[in-house]
Design a protein around this motif. Structure first.
Motif, PDB file in Angstrom:
ATOM      1  N   LEU A 114       0.838  -1.207   0.000  1.00 31.24           N
ATOM      2  CA  LEU A 114       0.000   0.000   0.000  1.00 31.24           C
ATOM      3  C   LEU A 114       0.867   1.248   0.000  1.00 31.24           C
ATOM      4  CD1 LEU A 114      -3.030  -0.588   2.384  1.00 31.24           C
ATOM      5  CD2 LEU A 114      -3.034  -0.289  -0.077  1.00 31.24           C
ATOM      6  N   ALA A 115       1.916   1.222   0.819  1.00 30.77           N
ATOM      7  CA  ALA A 115       2.793   2.389   0.936  1.00 30.77           C
ATOM      8  C   ALA A 115       3.486   2.686  -0.379  1.00 30.77           C
ATOM      9  CB  ALA A 115       3.824   2.170   2.039  1.00 30.77           C
ATOM     10  N   ILE A 116       3.692   1.662  -1.209  1.00 28.02           N
ATOM     11  CA  ILE A 116       4.331   1.905  -2.507  1.00 28.02           C
ATOM     12  C   ILE A 116       3.285   2.209  -3.578  1.00 28.02           C
ATOM     13  CG2 ILE A 116       5.752   0.904  -4.336  1.00 28.02           C
ATOM     14  CD1 ILE A 116       7.071  -0.831  -2.225  1.00 28.02           C
ATOM     15  N   GLU A 117       2.245   1.356  -3.655  1.00 28.61           N
ATOM     16  CA  GLU A 117       1.327   1.450  -4.792  1.00 28.61           C
ATOM     17  C   GLU A 117       0.480   2.716  -4.793  1.00 28.61           C
ATOM     18  OE1 GLU A 117      -0.907  -2.202  -5.114  1.00 28.61           O
ATOM     19  OE2 GLU A 117       0.936  -3.366  -5.214  1.00 28.61           O
ATOM     20  N   ILE A 118       0.054   3.180  -3.634  1.00 30.54           N
ATOM     21  CA  ILE A 118      -0.841   4.346  -3.615  1.00 30.54           C
ATOM     22  C   ILE A 118      -0.110   5.610  -4.078  1.00 30.54           C
ATOM     23  CG2 ILE A 118      -2.358   5.771  -2.187  1.00 30.54           C
ATOM     24  CD1 ILE A 118      -3.501   3.005  -2.773  1.00 30.54           C
ATOM     25  N   PRO A 119       1.042   5.984  -3.443  1.00 33.00           N
ATOM     26  CA  PRO A 119       1.736   7.188  -3.928  1.00 33.00           C
ATOM     27  C   PRO A 119       2.202   7.039  -5.372  1.00 33.00           C
ATOM     28  CG  PRO A 119       2.651   6.477  -1.829  1.00 33.00           C
ATOM     29  CD  PRO A 119       1.722   5.396  -2.284  1.00 33.00           C
ATOM     30  N   LEU A 120       2.712   5.837  -5.726  1.00 35.96           N
ATOM     31  CA  LEU A 120       3.194   5.617  -7.079  1.00 35.96           C
ATOM     32  C   LEU A 120       2.054   5.739  -8.082  1.00 35.96           C
ATOM     33  CD1 LEU A 120       5.717   4.848  -8.713  1.00 35.96           C
ATOM     34  CD2 LEU A 120       5.058   2.470  -8.499  1.00 35.96           C
ATOM     35  N   GLY A 121       0.901   5.154  -7.740  1.00 27.62           N
ATOM     36  CA  GLY A 121      -0.264   5.225  -8.621  1.00 27.62           C
ATOM     37  C   GLY A 121      -0.691   6.666  -8.851  1.00 27.62           C
ATOM     38  N   MET A 161      -1.410   0.467 -19.436  1.00 26.76           N
ATOM     39  CA  MET A 161      -1.568   0.319 -17.985  1.00 26.76           C
ATOM     40  C   MET A 161      -2.522  -0.806 -17.631  1.00 26.76           C
ATOM     41  SD  MET A 161      -0.206   3.186 -16.464  1.00 26.76           S
ATOM     42  CE  MET A 161      -1.338   3.542 -15.226  1.00 26.76           C
ATOM     43  N   SER A 162      -3.497  -1.069 -18.517  1.00 30.40           N
ATOM     44  CA  SER A 162      -4.450  -2.128 -18.157  1.00 30.40           C
ATOM     45  C   SER A 162      -3.884  -3.522 -18.398  1.00 30.40           C
ATOM     46  CB  SER A 162      -5.759  -1.993 -18.919  1.00 30.40           C
ATOM     47  OG  SER A 162      -5.834  -0.808 -19.609  1.00 30.40           O
ATOM     48  N   TRP A 205      -0.393  -4.447  -9.757  1.00 31.07           N
ATOM     49  CA  TRP A 205      -1.561  -3.707  -9.297  1.00 31.07           C
ATOM     50  C   TRP A 205      -1.441  -2.196  -9.234  1.00 31.07           C
ATOM     51  CZ3 TRP A 205      -5.818  -6.072  -9.875  1.00 31.07           C
ATOM     52  CH2 TRP A 205      -5.898  -7.460  -9.700  1.00 31.07           C
ATOM     53  N   THR A 206      -0.220  -1.628  -9.451  1.00 35.94           N
ATOM     54  CA  THR A 206      -0.125  -0.165  -9.388  1.00 35.94           C
ATOM     55  C   THR A 206      -1.027   0.477 -10.440  1.00 35.94           C
ATOM     56  OG1 THR A 206       2.111  -0.321  -8.582  1.00 35.94           O
ATOM     57  CG2 THR A 206       1.456   1.800  -9.451  1.00 35.94           C
ATOM     58  N   SER A 207      -1.142  -0.214 -11.610  1.00 38.85           N
ATOM     59  CA  SER A 207      -1.981   0.366 -12.668  1.00 38.85           C
ATOM     60  C   SER A 207      -3.414   0.552 -12.212  1.00 38.85           C
ATOM     61  CB  SER A 207      -1.988  -0.480 -13.925  1.00 38.85           C
ATOM     62  OG  SER A 207      -1.018  -1.432 -13.915  1.00 38.85           O
ATOM     63  N   VAL A 211      -4.478   1.357  -9.216  1.00 39.88           N
ATOM     64  CA  VAL A 211      -4.508   2.608  -8.447  1.00 39.88           C
ATOM     65  C   VAL A 211      -4.392   3.788  -9.394  1.00 39.88           C
ATOM     66  CG1 VAL A 211      -3.430   3.905  -6.585  1.00 39.88           C
ATOM     67  CG2 VAL A 211      -3.409   1.408  -6.522  1.00 39.88           C
ATOM     68  N   ALA A 212      -3.456   3.676 -10.367  1.00 41.77           N
ATOM     69  CA  ALA A 212      -3.244   4.784 -11.297  1.00 41.77           C
ATOM     70  C   ALA A 212      -4.507   5.063 -12.113  1.00 41.77           C
ATOM     71  CB  ALA A 212      -2.075   4.467 -12.224  1.00 41.77           C
ATOM     72  N   LEU A 213      -5.147   3.996 -12.595  1.00 38.89           N
ATOM     73  CA  LEU A 213      -6.348   4.191 -13.418  1.00 38.89           C
ATOM     74  C   LEU A 213      -7.468   4.822 -12.593  1.00 38.89           C
ATOM     75  CD1 LEU A 213      -6.436   0.925 -15.559  1.00 38.89           C
ATOM     76  CD2 LEU A 213      -5.827   3.233 -16.274  1.00 38.89           C
ATOM     77  N   LEU A 214      -7.609   4.373 -11.340  1.00 36.90           N
ATOM     78  CA  LEU A 214      -8.654   4.964 -10.487  1.00 36.90           C
ATOM     79  C   LEU A 214      -8.353   6.434 -10.218  1.00 36.90           C
ATOM     80  CD1 LEU A 214      -9.360   2.064  -7.973  1.00 36.90           C
ATOM     81  CD2 LEU A 214     -10.997   3.097  -9.532  1.00 36.90           C
ATOM     82  N   ALA A 215      -7.083   6.720  -9.891  1.00 41.02           N
ATOM     83  CA  ALA A 215      -6.697   8.103  -9.605  1.00 41.02           C
ATOM     84  C   ALA A 215      -6.881   8.965 -10.852  1.00 41.02           C
ATOM     85  CB  ALA A 215      -5.246   8.157  -9.133  1.00 41.02           C
TER      86      ALA A 215
END
Lengths: 289, 90
Positions: free
Chosen positions: A77-84, A105-106, A163-165, A167-171
């Motif tokens: 979470l600490a990596i994927e959320i900020p990275l996303g 990304m998908s 899974w970072t994508s 988070v990125a797609l949602l953001a």
């Protein structure tokens, strides 16, 4: 226009209820029954009361697995959320390249879990894998089958890649929904880039980010296939997360009673999180976020 | 049914859960209610409060088993108090 109230529609969901009964309720009932009994096979059961629950609550093995699980979920979470968020902020907002980005990304999201595991298992191998071979060639000792740090590094990088994508797609979706007027107002006020992010983009993304955080937390809390394919829970028990431990106990050792008690407690935690997830989502919807 | 390894206590447990669900479904249909905002800051209906009570009770029982370790039925008394509190304030 007034909605017609027609309770007959409920009958249309009956098939789903029957399906859920067979796929979830009956197995869950059986697990509850197993959790209070002992068996040596041949469908013979002996009453054990709450013994397995007590044993599991005192089991260092379970607490260790839970600790590893929380550590894993916390790190990803600490990596994927900020990275996303970072990726979403830097994606083109429109035009050809925005479509290219979205498709690229998908891609990781579409790959089945066991294939992701296999990709990284081979990618990390020192003899034939690009990552393992390169690291080895530049003199960094890397062997995920023997080194605890390397094993953790591999499963975390794998999850981040997978899974970072999401988070990125949602953001990104959150960012796209911000009207231009907000940015124009910020420009007039000569707001700095950081202030635009802090006071416009972040609050507007909060709803989707909340969904991303909860989705990723729940998913990573139940993760099984990818780490199992890559490390098999090793070296030793270093990457034995909750579900891997559970499968070892239930199918490897055939300790059905303790495994049933374990899975019920695991289920309780997931159920609690699912409820939090549901509540947060409905609350945000009502607020119009 | 034999493969499900039923016992009387677990059957009684599920019967209790089923009865609770039926009673509250009937209540919800007969006496519809508006959701209210409690100490959790979220809107809850009776159904939500039943769910929170049941889920919390499971954790209370586990905590009792892990920390106290004996006289398990007393945990149910704590659960009742907890459920009453949930229905009053959540």
């Amino acid at each position: 226009m007034e909605k017609t109230v027609n309770q007959k529609a409920w009958f249309l969901v009956l098939p789903v209820l029957v399906l859920v009964a067979f796929s979830a309720v009956i197995p869950l009932m059986t697990v509850v029954n197993y959790s209070v009994q002992d068996t040596f096979g041949q469908n013979q059961f002996f009453w054990a009361g709450l013994e397995w629950f007590r044993e599991m609550l005192e089991s260092e093995r379970m607490w260790n697995a839970l600790g590893r699980q929380l550590l894993f979920s916390g790190i990803i979470l600490a990596i994927e959320i900020p990275l996303g968020i970072f990726v979403a902020l830097n994606m083109p907002k429109s035009g050809f390249w925005s479509s290219v980005c979205l498709v690229l990304m998908s891609l990781p999201l579409l790959i089945p879990w066991n294939v992701v595991g296999t990709i990284w298992q081979i990618f990390g191998r020192v003899d034939i894998g690009l990552l393992g071979y390169t690291l080895d060639a530049v003199g960094i000792s890397y062997n995920y089958t023997q080194d605890v740090f390397a094993a953790w590094f591999t499963i975390i990088i794998m999850d981040v890649w997978h899974w970072t994508s999401l988070v990125a797609l949602l953001a990104y979706a959150g960012l796209k929904s911000i009207p231009d007027a907000y940015y124009q107002a910020a420009k007039i006020d000569q707001a700095s880039r950081w202030n635009v992010f802090r006071y416009i983009e972040l609050p507007k993304m909060m709803g989707v980010l909340m969904i991303a955080i909860l989705l990723r937390f729940m998913d990573s809390f139940m993760i099984y296939t990818e780490p199992f394919v890559v490390t098999g829970g090793g070296p030793g028990n270093a990457t034995t997360l909750l579900s891997i431990d559970l499968v070892k106990m239930a199918l490897g050792q055939f300790d059905l009673g303790p495994a049933a008690a374990f899975s019920l407690m695991y289920n309780l935690v997931i159920l609690t999180m699912a409820y939090v997830f549901y509540t947060v989502m409905t609350t945000l919807e009502k607020r119009g976020g | 049914m034999a493969w499900m390894a039923w016992t009387w206590p677990t059957a009684a447990f599920f019967a209790f859960i089923a009865c609770t669900l039926i009673v509250f479904s009937v209540l919800a249909i007969k006496y519809p209610e508006t959701p209210r905002r409690g100490i959790l800051g979220t809107e809850t209906t009776r159904g939500d409060r039943v769910f929170i009570s049941l889920l919390g009770s499971a954790f209370i029982n586990l905590a009792w088993l892990g920390i106290v370790g004996e006289n398990q039925p007393w945990a149910l008394a704590v659960c009742l108090v907890y459920a009453a509190a949930v229905f009053r304030w959540v």
